[in-house]
Design a protein around this motif. Structure first.
Motif, PDB file in Angstrom:
ATOM      1  N   CYS A 101      58.032   0.570  40.082  1.00 14.47           N
ATOM      2  CA  CYS A 101      56.870   0.477  40.964  1.00 14.47           C
ATOM      3  C   CYS A 101      57.334   0.059  42.353  1.00 14.47           C
ATOM      4  CB  CYS A 101      55.857  -0.532  40.425  1.00 14.47           C
ATOM      5  SG  CYS A 101      54.401  -0.736  41.493  1.00 14.47           S
ATOM      6  N   SER A 102      56.893   0.811  43.356  1.00 15.16           N
ATOM      7  CA  SER A 102      57.171   0.481  44.750  1.00 15.16           C
ATOM      8  C   SER A 102      55.896   0.699  45.545  1.00 15.16           C
ATOM      9  CB  SER A 102      58.301   1.359  45.304  1.00 15.16           C
ATOM     10  OG  SER A 102      58.530   1.081  46.675  1.00 15.16           O
ATOM     11  N   GLY A 103      55.300  -0.385  46.026  1.00 16.45           N
ATOM     12  CA  GLY A 103      54.031  -0.265  46.734  1.00 16.45           C
ATOM     13  C   GLY A 103      52.950   0.246  45.804  1.00 16.45           C
ATOM     14  N   ASN A 104      52.330   1.368  46.178  1.00 17.89           N
ATOM     15  CA  ASN A 104      51.291   1.946  45.317  1.00 17.89           C
ATOM     16  C   ASN A 104      51.792   3.164  44.548  1.00 17.89           C
ATOM     17  OD1 ASN A 104      51.465   3.786  47.451  1.00 17.89           O
ATOM     18  ND2 ASN A 104      49.296   4.307  47.322  1.00 17.89           N
ATOM     19  N   THR A 105      53.119   3.276  44.397  1.00 16.16           N
ATOM     20  CA  THR A 105      53.700   4.432  43.714  1.00 16.16           C
ATOM     21  C   THR A 105      54.441   4.010  42.452  1.00 16.16           C
ATOM     22  OG1 THR A 105      53.984   5.615  45.809  1.00 16.16           O
ATOM     23  CG2 THR A 105      55.253   6.399  43.923  1.00 16.16           C
ATOM     24  N   LEU A 106      54.053   4.603  41.330  1.00 12.82           N
ATOM     25  CA  LEU A 106      54.774   4.435  40.075  1.00 12.82           C
ATOM     26  C   LEU A 106      55.656   5.661  39.871  1.00 12.82           C
ATOM     27  CD1 LEU A 106      51.827   3.283  37.758  1.00 12.82           C
ATOM     28  CD2 LEU A 106      53.440   1.830  38.997  1.00 12.82           C
ATOM     29  N   ALA A 107      56.883   5.457  39.417  1.00 15.53           N
ATOM     30  CA  ALA A 107      57.799   6.572  39.164  1.00 15.53           C
ATOM     31  C   ALA A 107      58.356   6.449  37.756  1.00 15.53           C
ATOM     32  CB  ALA A 107      58.938   6.578  40.182  1.00 15.53           C
ATOM     33  N   ALA A 108      58.284   7.538  37.001  1.00 17.24           N
ATOM     34  CA  ALA A 108      58.808   7.538  35.635  1.00 17.24           C
ATOM     35  C   ALA A 108      60.332   7.494  35.664  1.00 17.24           C
ATOM     36  CB  ALA A 108      58.330   8.776  34.891  1.00 17.24           C
ATOM     37  N   ILE A 109      60.910   6.830  34.676  1.00 16.92           N
ATOM     38  CA  ILE A 109      62.365   6.762  34.530  1.00 16.92           C
ATOM     39  C   ILE A 109      62.793   7.765  33.465  1.00 16.92           C
ATOM     40  CG2 ILE A 109      64.300   5.329  33.764  1.00 16.92           C
ATOM     41  CD1 ILE A 109      62.938   2.937  34.988  1.00 16.92           C
ATOM     42  N   GLY A 110      63.811   8.556  33.781  1.00 16.87           N
ATOM     43  CA  GLY A 110      64.305   9.557  32.852  1.00 16.87           C
ATOM     44  C   GLY A 110      65.349  10.416  33.528  1.00 16.87           C
ATOM     45  N   THR A 111      65.591  11.590  32.979  1.00 16.57           N
ATOM     46  CA  THR A 111      66.608  12.489  33.517  1.00 16.57           C
ATOM     47  C   THR A 111      66.080  13.917  33.589  1.00 16.57           C
ATOM     48  OG1 THR A 111      67.524  12.865  31.302  1.00 16.57           O
ATOM     49  CG2 THR A 111      68.503  11.088  32.618  1.00 16.57           C
ATOM     50  N   LEU A 112      66.641  14.695  34.514  1.00 18.40           N
ATOM     51  CA  LEU A 112      66.347  16.123  34.589  1.00 18.40           C
ATOM     52  C   LEU A 112      67.257  16.854  33.617  1.00 18.40           C
ATOM     53  CD1 LEU A 112      66.023  16.607  38.461  1.00 18.40           C
ATOM     54  CD2 LEU A 112      64.179  16.457  36.786  1.00 18.40           C
ATOM     55  N   GLN A 113      66.671  17.758  32.825  1.00 18.10           N
ATOM     56  CA  GLN A 113      67.440  18.483  31.821  1.00 18.10           C
ATOM     57  C   GLN A 113      67.082  19.960  31.837  1.00 18.10           C
ATOM     58  OE1 GLN A 113      66.797  16.670  27.979  1.00 18.10           O
ATOM     59  NE2 GLN A 113      67.828  14.760  28.533  1.00 18.10           N
ATOM     60  N   GLU A 114      68.046  20.782  31.436  1.00 16.56           N
ATOM     61  CA  GLU A 114      67.817  22.218  31.310  1.00 16.56           C
ATOM     62  C   GLU A 114      67.343  22.527  29.893  1.00 16.56           C
ATOM     63  OE1 GLU A 114      68.044  24.678  33.542  1.00 16.56           O
ATOM     64  OE2 GLU A 114      68.565  23.281  35.168  1.00 16.56           O
ATOM     65  N   VAL A 115      66.171  23.144  29.770  1.00 17.47           N
ATOM     66  CA  VAL A 115      65.626  23.525  28.472  1.00 17.47           C
ATOM     67  C   VAL A 115      65.149  24.969  28.561  1.00 17.47           C
ATOM     68  CG1 VAL A 115      63.879  23.079  26.719  1.00 17.47           C
ATOM     69  CG2 VAL A 115      64.918  21.160  27.951  1.00 17.47           C
ATOM     70  N   SER A 116      65.786  25.844  27.785  1.00 12.60           N
ATOM     71  CA  SER A 116      65.419  27.265  27.756  1.00 12.60           C
ATOM     72  C   SER A 116      65.408  27.874  29.156  1.00 12.60           C
ATOM     73  CB  SER A 116      64.052  27.456  27.089  1.00 12.60           C
ATOM     74  OG  SER A 116      64.065  26.956  25.767  1.00 12.60           O
ATOM     75  N   GLY A 117      66.396  27.512  29.954  1.00 11.86           N
ATOM     76  CA  GLY A 117      66.526  28.085  31.286  1.00 11.86           C
ATOM     77  C   GLY A 117      65.652  27.454  32.345  1.00 11.86           C
ATOM     78  N   GLU A 118      64.898  26.404  31.999  1.00  8.23           N
ATOM     79  CA  GLU A 118      64.043  25.719  32.964  1.00  8.23           C
ATOM     80  C   GLU A 118      64.454  24.254  33.073  1.00  8.23           C
ATOM     81  OE1 GLU A 118      59.991  26.136  31.902  1.00  8.23           O
ATOM     82  OE2 GLU A 118      59.943  28.318  32.149  1.00  8.23           O
ATOM     83  N   THR A 119      64.260  23.685  34.254  1.00 10.78           N
ATOM     84  CA  THR A 119      64.554  22.272  34.459  1.00 10.78           C
ATOM     85  C   THR A 119      63.293  21.461  34.197  1.00 10.78           C
ATOM     86  OG1 THR A 119      66.188  22.816  36.158  1.00 10.78           O
ATOM     87  CG2 THR A 119      65.416  20.537  36.065  1.00 10.78           C
ATOM     88  N   VAL A 120      63.390  20.530  33.258  1.00  5.16           N
ATOM     89  CA  VAL A 120      62.267  19.665  32.912  1.00  5.16           C
ATOM     90  C   VAL A 120      62.703  18.215  33.064  1.00  5.16           C
ATOM     91  CG1 VAL A 120      61.298  21.356  31.316  1.00  5.16           C
ATOM     92  CG2 VAL A 120      62.871  19.604  30.464  1.00  5.16           C
ATOM     93  N   PHE A 121      61.736  17.320  33.009  1.00  6.58           N
ATOM     94  CA  PHE A 121      62.031  15.889  33.093  1.00  6.58           C
ATOM     95  C   PHE A 121      61.922  15.289  31.707  1.00  6.58           C
ATOM     96  CE2 PHE A 121      60.972  11.417  33.723  1.00  6.58           C
ATOM     97  CZ  PHE A 121      61.922  11.038  34.662  1.00  6.58           C
ATOM     98  N   SER A 122      62.916  14.520  31.313  1.00  2.43           N
ATOM     99  CA  SER A 122      62.926  13.882  30.003  1.00  2.43           C
ATOM    100  C   SER A 122      62.779  12.375  30.163  1.00  2.43           C
ATOM    101  CB  SER A 122      64.234  14.196  29.262  1.00  2.43           C
ATOM    102  OG  SER A 122      64.274  13.543  28.005  1.00  2.43           O
ATOM    103  N   GLY A 123      61.666  11.846  29.678  1.00  7.86           N
ATOM    104  CA  GLY A 123      61.393  10.416  29.729  1.00  7.86           C
ATOM    105  C   GLY A 123      60.283  10.099  28.746  1.00  7.86           C
ATOM    106  N   ARG A 124      59.913   8.832  28.614  1.00  5.12           N
ATOM    107  CA  ARG A 124      58.883   8.450  27.642  1.00  5.12           C
ATOM    108  C   ARG A 124      57.471   8.721  28.150  1.00  5.12           C
ATOM    109  NH1 ARG A 124      58.312   2.987  25.803  1.00  5.12           N
ATOM    110  NH2 ARG A 124      57.268   3.925  24.004  1.00  5.12           N
ATOM    111  N   ILE A 125      57.260   8.612  29.450  1.00  2.41           N
ATOM    112  CA  ILE A 125      55.909   8.713  30.000  1.00  2.41           C
ATOM    113  C   ILE A 125      55.487  10.178  30.125  1.00  2.41           C
ATOM    114  CG2 ILE A 125      54.514   8.275  32.061  1.00  2.41           C
ATOM    115  CD1 ILE A 125      56.071   5.729  32.496  1.00  2.41           C
TER     116      ILE A 125
END
Length: 287
Positions: free
Chosen positions: A118-142
């Motif tokens: 959390c920074s100011g009024n912005t929440l940012a999910a923690i995770g990693t960018l991953q390649e899945v079936s030729g697309e880049t997705v975000f992998s995290g719990r949220i």
């Protein structure tokens, strides 16, 4: 018996609810403790209902603010950064971030520093960018959606048809819509402390002393009748009790009447004649 009539659109329903359940101090300034003031935290179900109708524009604590984490994408729809969610106020302390799900009455609770920052009024999910079936997705719990899912350019998770409501501002784009758990299940709720100042709209009766006679009747323990006209928001569409999912909270007219009755010890009789799809024109025409 005193009868109060409300006709509500999406914003009007929120403001009218805040006006009566959350604006008693403004309508009756001499009342020291009002049902929407920051009277401290109360345990149990009564405490939950009390917290949800507090005047958020007066308090330094937000309860269960709904947020949706959104990830930015490139022209091909690949995620390029961590999903973010915006708060109404810059947070000084996150008390809890959680997600309610249709398949469990126990919410998923996320930890600051492990699942999000959390920074100011912005929440940012923690995770990693991953390649899945030729697309880049975000992998995290949220859970998150993409910016293109919000415009109908990509499918919205859990929503079979994302192109049912055309955008009035931008031809060719759409607003995701569904009557069900699809969109609700992707949202999280945040409780936090802040030192911000609200500069947006405040219910008119909170400022001009309207509904004084109604408040006097409530304080005297006299019965009051609450009559609601409105659209699907006022029918309770997509509220957790109607969807039969946690936290099983009442619709806003029920929340309003129950809180007033509990606080003042007066009988508040609710008649809800809202109809999904209605607009202000229906209210003016008397239905």
């Amino acid at each position: 018996m005193k009868r109060i009539r409300f006709f509500s659109g999406m914003l009007a329903s929120v403001l009218c609810a805040a006006c009566l359940a959350g604006g008693m101090t403004g309508c009756v300034p001499e009342h020291p403790d009002d049902p929407a003031g920051d009277n401290g935290d109360t345990a149990g179900e009564a405490g939950i209902l009390n917290n949800l109708v507090k005047n958020f524009w007066q308090s330094d604590k937000m309860y269960e603010e709904s947020v949706l984490f959104v990830a930015q994408t490139d022209a091909q729809g690949n995620v390029v950064s961590a999903p973010q969610a915006k708060l109404l106020f810059p947070a000084e302390e996150i008390l809890e971030l959680k997600q309610y799900r249709p398949d469990s009455d126990e919410p998923v609770v996320y930890a600051e520093g492990e699942d999000f920052t959390c920074s100011g009024n912005t929440l940012a999910a923690i995770g990693t960018l991953q390649e899945v079936s030729g697309e880049t997705v975000f992998s995290g719990r949220i859970p998150y959606v993409t910016d293109k899912a919000l415009t109908g350019e990509m499918s919205f998770p859990g929503v079979p048809d994302s192109k049912t409501v055309p955008s009035k501002q931008t031809p060719g784009l759409y607003l995701p819509f569904t009557e069900g758990t699809g969109i609700v299940a992707m949202q999280c709720t945040v409780s936090y402390r802040h030192a911000g100042t609200w500069s947006g709209t405040v219910p008119a009766c909170y400022a001009d002393g309207a509904l004084k006679k109604t408040v006097e009747k409530l304080k005297n323990g006299d019965p009051v009748e609450l009559f609601v006209w409105g659209d699907s928001i006022s029918t309770g569409a997509n509220s957790s009790s109607v969807l039969n999912m946690a936290p099983h909270l009442p619709t806003w007219p029920e929340l309003l009447s129950e809180n007033l009755s509990s606080w003042f010890g007066a009988e508040v009789r609710l008649t809800n004649k809202a109809v999904g799809g209605w607009s202000s024109d229906n209210g003016v025409a008397g239905g």
